[in-house]
Design a protein around this motif. Structure first.
Motif, PDB file in Angstrom:
ATOM      1  N   LEU A  80       0.758  -1.244   0.120  1.00 25.85           N
ATOM      2  CA  LEU A  80      -0.046   0.023  -0.104  1.00 25.85           C
ATOM      3  C   LEU A  80       0.770   1.264  -0.047  1.00 25.85           C
ATOM      4  O   LEU A  80       1.838   1.336   0.698  1.00 25.85           O
ATOM      5  N   LYS A  81       0.678   2.207  -0.746  1.00 27.86           N
ATOM      6  CA  LYS A  81       1.129   3.527  -0.767  1.00 27.86           C
ATOM      7  C   LYS A  81       1.353   4.046   0.429  1.00 27.86           C
ATOM      8  O   LYS A  81       0.408   4.129   1.115  1.00 27.86           O
ATOM      9  N   PRO A  82       2.649   4.517   1.010  1.00 28.07           N
ATOM     10  CA  PRO A  82       2.735   5.175   2.509  1.00 28.07           C
ATOM     11  C   PRO A  82       1.680   6.162   2.821  1.00 28.07           C
ATOM     12  O   PRO A  82       1.002   6.199   3.951  1.00 28.07           O
ATOM     13  N   GLU A  83       1.493   6.899   1.972  1.00 24.44           N
ATOM     14  CA  GLU A  83       0.251   8.296   1.992  1.00 24.44           C
ATOM     15  C   GLU A  83      -1.036   7.481   2.591  1.00 24.44           C
ATOM     16  O   GLU A  83      -1.888   8.091   3.053  1.00 24.44           O
ATOM     17  N   PHE A  84      -1.261   6.557   1.390  1.00 23.99           N
ATOM     18  CA  PHE A  84      -2.768   5.940   1.625  1.00 23.99           C
ATOM     19  C   PHE A  84      -2.741   5.225   3.092  1.00 23.99           C
ATOM     20  O   PHE A  84      -3.769   5.110   3.862  1.00 23.99           O
ATOM     21  N   LEU A  85      -1.936   4.472   3.384  1.00 20.19           N
ATOM     22  CA  LEU A  85      -1.799   3.728   4.825  1.00 20.19           C
ATOM     23  C   LEU A  85      -1.765   4.680   5.850  1.00 20.19           C
ATOM     24  O   LEU A  85      -2.690   4.376   6.834  1.00 20.19           O
ATOM     25  N   GLU A  86      -1.224   5.939   5.661  1.00 20.57           N
ATOM     26  CA  GLU A  86      -1.280   6.878   6.613  1.00 20.57           C
ATOM     27  C   GLU A  86      -2.674   7.405   6.890  1.00 20.57           C
ATOM     28  O   GLU A  86      -3.183   7.612   8.055  1.00 20.57           O
ATOM     29  N   GLU A  87      -3.312   7.403   5.790  1.00 20.66           N
ATOM     30  CA  GLU A  87      -4.934   8.004   5.656  1.00 20.66           C
ATOM     31  C   GLU A  87      -5.528   7.117   6.340  1.00 20.66           C
ATOM     32  O   GLU A  87      -6.524   7.442   7.090  1.00 20.66           O
ATOM     33  N   LEU A  88      -5.736   5.907   5.928  1.00 26.83           N
ATOM     34  CA  LEU A  88      -6.268   4.825   6.705  1.00 26.83           C
ATOM     35  C   LEU A  88      -6.046   4.867   8.178  1.00 26.83           C
ATOM     36  O   LEU A  88      -7.202   4.787   8.969  1.00 26.83           O
ATOM     37  N   ARG A  89      -4.993   4.839   8.600  1.00 28.45           N
ATOM     38  CA  ARG A  89      -4.741   4.823  10.116  1.00 28.45           C
ATOM     39  C   ARG A  89      -5.281   6.161  10.740  1.00 28.45           C
ATOM     40  O   ARG A  89      -5.808   6.155  11.934  1.00 28.45           O
ATOM     41  N   LYS A  90      -5.345   7.220  10.104  1.00 29.36           N
ATOM     42  CA  LYS A  90      -6.014   8.638  10.558  1.00 29.36           C
ATOM     43  C   LYS A  90      -7.512   8.216  10.826  1.00 29.36           C
ATOM     44  O   LYS A  90      -8.084   8.680  11.635  1.00 29.36           O
ATOM     45  N   ARG A  91      -8.104   7.481   9.724  1.00 29.62           N
ATOM     46  CA  ARG A  91      -9.453   7.444   9.825  1.00 29.62           C
ATOM     47  C   ARG A  91      -9.889   6.177  11.012  1.00 29.62           C
ATOM     48  O   ARG A  91     -10.903   6.312  11.559  1.00 29.62           O
ATOM     49  N   TYR A  92      -9.322   5.182  10.713  1.00 29.39           N
ATOM     50  CA  TYR A  92      -9.440   3.980  11.502  1.00 29.39           C
ATOM     51  C   TYR A  92      -8.645   3.544  12.347  1.00 29.39           C
ATOM     52  O   TYR A  92      -9.035   2.421  13.064  1.00 29.39           O
ATOM     53  N   GLY A  93      -7.588   3.989  12.895  1.00 28.10           N
ATOM     54  CA  GLY A  93      -6.826   3.775  13.977  1.00 28.10           C
ATOM     55  C   GLY A  93      -5.653   2.630  13.378  1.00 28.10           C
ATOM     56  O   GLY A  93      -5.211   2.889  12.299  1.00 28.10           O
ATOM     57  N   ASP A  94      -5.241   1.770  14.069  1.00 25.13           N
ATOM     58  CA  ASP A  94      -4.327   0.992  13.947  1.00 25.13           C
ATOM     59  C   ASP A  94      -4.501  -0.318  12.950  1.00 25.13           C
ATOM     60  O   ASP A  94      -4.772  -1.180  13.517  1.00 25.13           O
ATOM     61  N   VAL A  95      -4.799   0.250  11.855  1.00 28.11           N
ATOM     62  CA  VAL A  95      -5.197  -0.907  10.876  1.00 28.11           C
ATOM     63  C   VAL A  95      -4.161  -1.530  10.066  1.00 28.11           C
ATOM     64  O   VAL A  95      -3.125  -1.030  10.101  1.00 28.11           O
ATOM     65  N   THR A  96      -4.027  -2.991   9.869  1.00 27.51           N
ATOM     66  CA  THR A  96      -3.150  -3.525   9.296  1.00 27.51           C
ATOM     67  C   THR A  96      -3.501  -3.587   7.899  1.00 27.51           C
ATOM     68  O   THR A  96      -4.596  -3.180   7.056  1.00 27.51           O
ATOM     69  N   PRO A  97      -2.519  -3.925   6.776  1.00 27.01           N
ATOM     70  CA  PRO A  97      -2.865  -4.169   5.445  1.00 27.01           C
ATOM     71  C   PRO A  97      -3.778  -5.218   5.038  1.00 27.01           C
ATOM     72  O   PRO A  97      -4.610  -5.056   4.235  1.00 27.01           O
TER      73      PRO A  97
END
Length: 1003
Positions: free
Chosen positions: A833-850
Motif C-alpha cells: 500500500l502506498k505510504p500516504e494511503f496507509l497513513e490516511e487509513l490509520r488517521k481514519r480507522y486507527g491501527d489497521v493492518t494491510p
C-alpha cells in the motif's frame, strides 16, 4: 465392352510385372493402351497422359471430349493398398476426391470412383497374380459407364459457381505451393510481390494470391470475351490492359506451362465455359437494395476457399442496406452542410479498403439516381473516373472490384474503353512505396500501380472517405505508425501504446481517413467498423482526437456484440458488435474537443432470424436526415461515444482507485500455450519437465499431440528448462525450485513451471511484479480494469493467476494487486500500500493492518449496493474504494475477513459428495435446473443448489467452468471433494453477500 480388351490388359500388366517392374510408372503405357481400347471411338473420348512425368500435384490422366472435361484418373503402384495409402498420397487423394467432381483412383488392379466429393463405387478387376477377375467384369463396366456419363450441369447461379471455383482454387493454391521452388516463373512472381507489394509475404500467402488472381481473372474473362475461353484469348483479351499487374500475370498463362498448372487451368476454363453468362448477367441489378451476385463471387467463394483468411483479414461483404445508408447519408450531408453532391467538381471520394467495390458501386448508383440519362455518362467520363479512388491489398477482390464496377456501368449501357479504368489501386492503404532497385516488366507494372496509389495517399485532396475497413490486430509500422502516435498520446501505459485494441487495422483506417480529411480542410468520413472504440478505455485519446478534428460526429450503433452478451443478430456473421460512424469536418484546423457535437442512435432487435432483417429494413428506409439522433456530451478523460449515466461521477471520483492505493500491480501471467505449460497435477508437470529435458522436440510433439502452430514456444521452453538443469544441478532440484501452483480459473488450482525469463517456458511470466506472490507467503486482490457487463470480476488468491482467469467475453484481462512486497533475499517484506494511503487509513480507522484494508475492500467489492450504484464506472477502469466511517469500516472488514478466508480455501467444510453412478469421466456438463449436474450419460453430481450453480466470478459459473475445464478427464477423488468444498464456499459466500447488502454505509 469387348472382353478381349480386358484380357489383353491383364496380359499386358503381367508382362510388365514379370519384367521386374517395381514402380507405378512402368505400368502406365499398358494402362494408357487399355484406356484407349476401353473408351472406344463410339464415345469420342480423348485421353492425355505424359508417361515420363513425375511432378506431384496433377492427376496422371485427363479424360475429355471436344465439349469439355469428363474426369481424371490417378494411378498408384499395383502393390499399394488403396485403402491404406501413405500419408503423402492420402493427402493428395483427399484433395482430389473433395475438389474434383469426377475422379478415379486405381492401382491398375482395383478401381475407386469418386463423384462430387463422395466415394460412389469401387471394384477389383485384376487379382494379385494379374489375372482378370471374370466375376467382376460387369461391375467394372458399370463403374466406367458411371464415370463416362458424368456431366457437369450448366451453372446458372452465383452460389454454385462460387463453390465450384473455390474447390479448384484450393487445388491450384496447393500445387503452386508444392512446386514453386522448382518453377522459375513462379519464383520470379513471388519475389516481385514481396519486393513491390507486400514485404514479408509468405510463400503460402503468395500461393493464395496467385490462385485467387487466376480464378478471378478467368472469371472476369468469361464476362468480357464472347464465345468460348481458351488460354490464349484469356491471356490477351480477357483482362483489360489498364489493369497492368493482372495483365502481366495472365501473359504467363498463354506460355508453355508445366503440367501441374496446365491441367487445373484447363479444368477452370472448362468449368467457366459451362457457365450460363447471360443468366448470371440477368441476376445482376446493383442498387436500390437489389441482389448483388458478387456477394457469392467473393464472400461465399472465400468462405469455402479459405475461411481462416476471411476471418483473420476481417473480409466480410458489406450488406447493401448498410452501404446505401452510408452513401445516401454522405450525399445528404454534402448537400445540407456543404451545398454539394457526390458528383460535383472537387468532391473526391476514396474507399481505402475497397474489397469487391461495393461502396464505390453504391456511390455510382447514388450519382446515377441523381443525374439520370446521358448526362451521367458525361459526368462519368469527365469527372467520376478521375474523382473516385480505391485501395485494395488483396488481389482477388481488387479484380472483382474492377469487374463489378464495369458491370454496374454495363447495366446502364455504358462500356469503358480498354485504356479506361477506375482509380482502384492494388496497394496497402497503410503503407507507402519503398525505394526500388532494377525492375522487369512485371515489377514496373507493380511499381507504377504503387506510385499512383502513393500520390493519392500523400497528396490528393480527398473530400469523402467511405468503406468497411478490415480488422486484424498487428503492430503499426512506418508511415501509419507515425500517424497513430496521435491516438497514443498521453495514455501513459506502455502496454497500451504498443499492443492491444489500438493496433487493430480498423483503428488505423479511421486514423488514415481522419488525416486525409484534415489534409483537405473539410469533408466527411462514412465507415462501418468494429464498435469497440465507442467506449473502450484504451480508445479515449482516439475519441478525443476525432472530436478535435471534426465538428459533428454521428454514431449509429448496430450492436450484435455476443461477446458482451447481446442477443440481437449482427448485420454481419461475426460476434463483434459494429457501428456506423459519420464524421463531418466543416472548418479547417483543429479545435477543442468540447466544440464538437456528438450524436448517437442505437438500434436493437430481439434475437432470432428477423433481427437482422429488421435492421436492414431500417437502414433501407432511413438516412442521416431522418434518424432521430440523440446528442451526447462526451467529457474528459474518456470522451465516451455511447450514452453513460455518469451523474454520480463527482461522488465516485473522490474515492481512491486501486492503482492509486497499491504501489505494484500486474496483469496475470500469459502462458501462451496452456497445453504445454500448465498441468492438472504436480506429477503431470514433473513428467512433462523431464520430457522437455530428455526427449527431442519431435518426440515431445508426438507424445503430447502438440502441433507446430499451437506450441509456439516449445523449443524455447525446452531450452529454458535445460538451462535450469545446468544451473541447479539436476532435474529434481530445478523442478523443486520452479514448480508452483497457479490459479487457472476461479477455484481451479493447477501447476506450472515458473521460469523468470519472458518467452522462455511461458510467454510473459511478469516476474518482477509477480515474484512477490509466486515465491512467498502472500495474497493478492484480483480484479479487472474493464468489464463489459455487470461487475463480478473480483477474487482473492494466494499465488499467481493467468491473465484470463476471468471470462474473456465479459472481462478484460485480470490484474493482481499483491498485499506485500518482499526483499530480493525474501527475509523482509513491506506493505504494497502506498505510504500516504496507509497513513490516511490509520488517521481514519486507527491501527489497521494491510490485511484489514484488504478484508474491507474485498467486502465492499462484493456488496450488491456498491456494484449497482457504481455499475457504469466499474465497466471502464479499476474500481475505486469508498472510505466509509469507522463503524461501517468495521462491519465490512469483519465480513470481508470471512470472505477472504473462504476464498483462499482456509476454512474446512465436511464434504460428502452425492453421486448417481460412479463413472467420473467428464464428457458433458449439463445442470438439471434443480440440484444435479450430469457429467456423462450415467453419472450426476447432486446436492448443488441452483443459486450455487448460477454463482459467477468474472463471468464464469464457478462449478460449471471447473468441470468443463476437465472434459475428457476422469475426476480424481481429490477433485471430487474439492468441488463439494467449493459448493459449500459459494453457499456461505451467498449468505455473506446478503449480510453486506443489509449494511447501510455512512461516510
Amino acid at each position: 465392352m469387348k472382353p478381349g480388351v480386358l484380357r489383353g490388359y491383364s496380359r499386358g500388366l503381367k508382362k510388365v510385372h514379370e519384367a521386374g517392374a517395381t514402380t507405378e510408372y512402368s505400368y502406365r503405357m499398358a494402362f494408357h493402351e487399355f484406356l484407349r481400347g476401353l473408351f472406344s471411338k463410339e464415345y469420342n473420348v480423348k485421353i492425355i497422359h505424359e508417361p515420363g512425368r513425375e511432378t506431384f500435384g496433377a492427376p496422371d490422366f485427363k479424360v475429355f471430349t471436344d465439349s469439355g472435361i469428363i474426369g481424371y484418373i490417378e494411378t498408384k503402384a499395383p502393390d499399394v493398398d488403396l485403402h491404406r495409402l501413405p500419408k503423402r498420397d492420402k493427402s493428395q487423394i483427399k484433395r482430389y476426391s473433395e475438389r474434383l467432381d469426377n475422379f478415379i483412383l486405381t492401382n491398375y488392379r482395383d478401381f475407386v470412383l469418386y463423384q462430387r466429393g463422395e466415394k460412389v463405387d469401387e471394384v477389383s478387376l485384376i487379382d494379385e497374380d494379374f489375372n482378370l477377375i471374370e466375376s467382376n467384369v460387369e461391375k467394372f463396366n458399370r463403374l466406367i459407364q458411371r464415370f463416362l456419363s458424368f456431366a457437369v450441369p450448366s451453372i446458372k447461379d452465383p452460389e454454385s459457381l462460387a463453390h465450384i471455383l473455390a474447390k479448384r482454387a484450393m487445388i491450384l493454391k496447393d500445387v503452386v505451393l508444392e512446386n514453386m521452388g522448382e518453377d522459375e516463373q513462379l519464383q520470379y512472381l513471388y519475389q516481385a510481390f514481396k519486393e513491390h507489394l507486400m514485404a514479408g509475404m509468405k510463400k503460402s500467402e503468395f500461393a493464395d494470391a496467385y490462385a485467387q488472381t487466376v480464378v478471378y481473372g478467368l472469371f472476369m474473362a468469361r464476362f468480357t470475351i464472347k464465345g468460348r475461353l481458351t488460354r490464349e484469348n484469356v491471356a490477351f483479351r480477357g483482362v483489360p490492359k489498364s489493369l497492368r499487374v493482372v495483365h502481366e500475370i495472365f501473359k504467363y498463362i498463354a506460355s508453355d506451362l508445366p503440367d501441374y498448372l496446365e491441367w487445373i487451368l484447363e479444368e477452370l476454363i472448362a468449368i467457366l465455359n459451362n457457365v450460363d453468362v447471360e443468366a448470371l448477367k440477368r441476376r445482376f441489378h446493383f442498387g436500390n437494395g437489389e441482389f448483388d451476385p458478387f456477394l457469392h463471387f467473393y464472400e461465399t467463394f472465400l468462405a469455402e476457399y479459405n475461411p481462416r483468411l476471411r476471418k483473420s483479414k476481417g473480409v466480410y461483404y458489406t450488406p447493401i442496406p448498410v452501404v446505401e445508408f452510408i452513401v445516401n447519408s454522405v450525399d445528404e450531408i454534402l448537400k445540407e452542410r456543404f451545398g454539394k453532391r457526390l458528383h460535383d467538381d472537387g468532391v473526391t471520394i476514396l474507399d481505402p479498403a475497397t474489397g469487391t467495390g461495393t461502396f464505390l458501386g453504391g456511390v455510382l448508383d447514388r450519382i446515377h439516381r441523381n443525374i439520370k440519362g446521358t448526362l451521367f455518362q458525361l459526368y462519368l467520363k469527365e469527372r467520376l473516373l478521375n474523382n473516385i479512388y480505391g485501395f485494395e491489398i488483396l488481389i482477388s477482390p481488387y479484380l472483382v472490384a474492377h469487374l463489378k464496377l464495369s458491370m454496374v456501368l454495363n447495366q446502364w449501357g455504358i462500356k469503358l474503353r480498354d485504356d479506361e479504368r477506375f482509380r482502384i489501386y492494388l496497394t496497402n492503404a497503410l503503407d507507402l512505396m519503398r525505394e526500388r532497385g532494377q525492375a522487369g516488366l512485371f515489377e514496373r507494372a507493380l511499381d507504377r500501380e504503387s506510385e499512383e496509389a502513393d500520390k493519392v495517399k500523400k497528396n490528393a485532396k480527398i473530400f469523402v472517405v467511405v468503406g468497411n475497413p478490415p480488422y486484424d490486430v498487428k503492430p503499426s509500422e512506418g508511415w501509419i505508425a507515425e500517424l497513430m502516435e496521435d491516438y497514443l498520446h498521453g495514455l501513459g501505459v506502455e502496454k497500451e501504446k504498443k499492443k492491444g485494441a489500438l493496433q487493430d487495422d480498423y483503428v488505423k483506417f479511421i486514423r488514415f481517413a481522419q488525416w486525409k480529411i484534415d489534409q483537405n480542410g473539410k469533408g466527411i468520413v462514412g465507415f462501418i467498423t468494429n464498435s469497440s472504440y465507442l467506449d473502450g478505455l484504451v480508445h479515449r485519446r482516439m475519441r478525443q482526437s476525432l472530436m478535435e478534428s471534426f465538428d459533428e460526429i454521428y454514431i449509429f450503433n448496430l450492436h450484435g456484440n455476443t461477446r458482451r452478451g447481446e442477443t440481437d443478430e449482427n448485420v454481419f456473421d461475426i460476434q463483434q458488435g459494429v457501428a456506423i460512424a459519420l464524421f463531418v469536418k466543416l472548418r479547417e484546423g483543429r479545435h477543442k474537443a468540447e466544440e464538437c457535437k456528438v450524436y448517437y442512435y442505437s438500434i436493437v432487435h430481439d434475437a432470432g432470424k428477423t433481427a437482422r432483417e429488421g435492421k436492414y429494413g431500417f437502414l433501407r428506409n432511413e438516412s442521416w436526415k431522418t434518424v432521430e439522433w440523440k446528442e451526447l456530451e462526451p467529457k474528459e478523460p474518456y470522451y465516451f461515444f455511447v450514452p453513460k449515466d455518469l451523474s454520480l461521477e463527482e461522488e465516485y471520483s473522490k474515492f481512491p482507485k486501486l492503482d492509486e492505493i497499491f504501489e505494484v500491480y500486474s496483469s496475470g501471467v500469459e502462458t501462451q500455450n496452456d497445453e504445454a505449460t500448465v498441468a492438472f497435477t504436480r506429477e503431470e508437470l514433473k513428467q512433462r519437465i523431464k520430457d522437455f529435458v530428455e526427449l527431442g522436440i519431435e518426440e515431445i510433439r508426438r507424445k503430447y499431440g502438440f502441433k507446430d502452430k499451437s506450441v509456439w514456444n516449445l523449443r524455447d521452453a525446452t531450452e529454458a528448462v535445460k538451462e535450469d538443469v545446468l544451473k541447479f544441478g539436476d532435474i529434481d532440484r530445478a523442478f523443486s525450485s520452479r514448480a508452483i501452483k497457479i490459479w487457472y480459473k476461479p477455484f481451479d488450482v493447477r501447476w506450472t513451471y515458473y521460469h523468470p525469463q519472458s518467452g522462455g517456458f511461458m510467454g510473459r511470466p511478469r516476474y518482477n511484479s509477480l515474484k512477490h506472490l509466486a515465491l512467498h507467503d502472500n495474497m493478492a486482490l484480483v480484479t479487472s480494469r474493464q468489464v463489459l457487463n455487470e461487475f463480478d470480476a473480483v477474487l482473492v488468491v494466494p499465488t499467481i493467476t493467468v491473465h484470463r482467469i476471468f471470462a474473456a467475453q465479459n472481462v478484460n484481462k485480470a490484474y493482481l494487486f499483491p498485499l506485500y512486497l518482499y526483499s530480493d533475499d525474501g527475509k523482509t517484506r513491506r506493505p504494497n500500500l502506498k505510504p500516504e494511503f496507509l497513513e490516511e487509513l490509520r488517521k481514519r480507522y486507527g491501527d489497521v493492518t494491510p490485511e484489514d484494508f484488504l478484508y474491507y475492500a474485498y467486502a465492499v467489492l462484493h456488496d450488491p449496493k456498491y456494484r449497482k450504484r457504481y455499475a457504469e464506472f466499474l465497466k471502464f477502469d479499476f474500481p475505486r474504494i469508498p472510505l466509509y466511517d469507522r463503524e461501517t469500516f468495521e462491519k465490512y472488514r469483519e465480513i470481508g475477513e470471512e470472505l477472504v478466508k473462504l476464498h483462499l480455501m482456509k476454512v474446512d467444510f465436511p464434504v460428502e459428495p452425492k453421486l448417481v453412478d460412479d463413472d467420473l469421466t467428464v464428457e458433458r456438463v449439463k445442470y438439471d435446473g434443480k440440484d444435479c449436474v450430469a457429467i456423462n450419460k450415467t453419472t450426476k453430481l447432486c446436492g448443488i443448489p441452483s443459486e450455487v450453480w448460477e454463482y459467477t466470478i468474472g463471468g464464469y459459473r464457478v462449478i460449471e467452468r471447473y468441470l468443463k475445464g476437465r472434459k475428457g478427464r476422469k475426476l480424481s477423488l481429490d477433485e471430487l471433494e474439492h468441488i463439494y468444498r467449493v459448493i459449500e464456499i459459494l453457499r456461505r459466500t451467498i449468505e455473506l453477500v446478503r449480510e453486506l447488502e443489509a449494511i447501510e454505509p455512512k461516510f
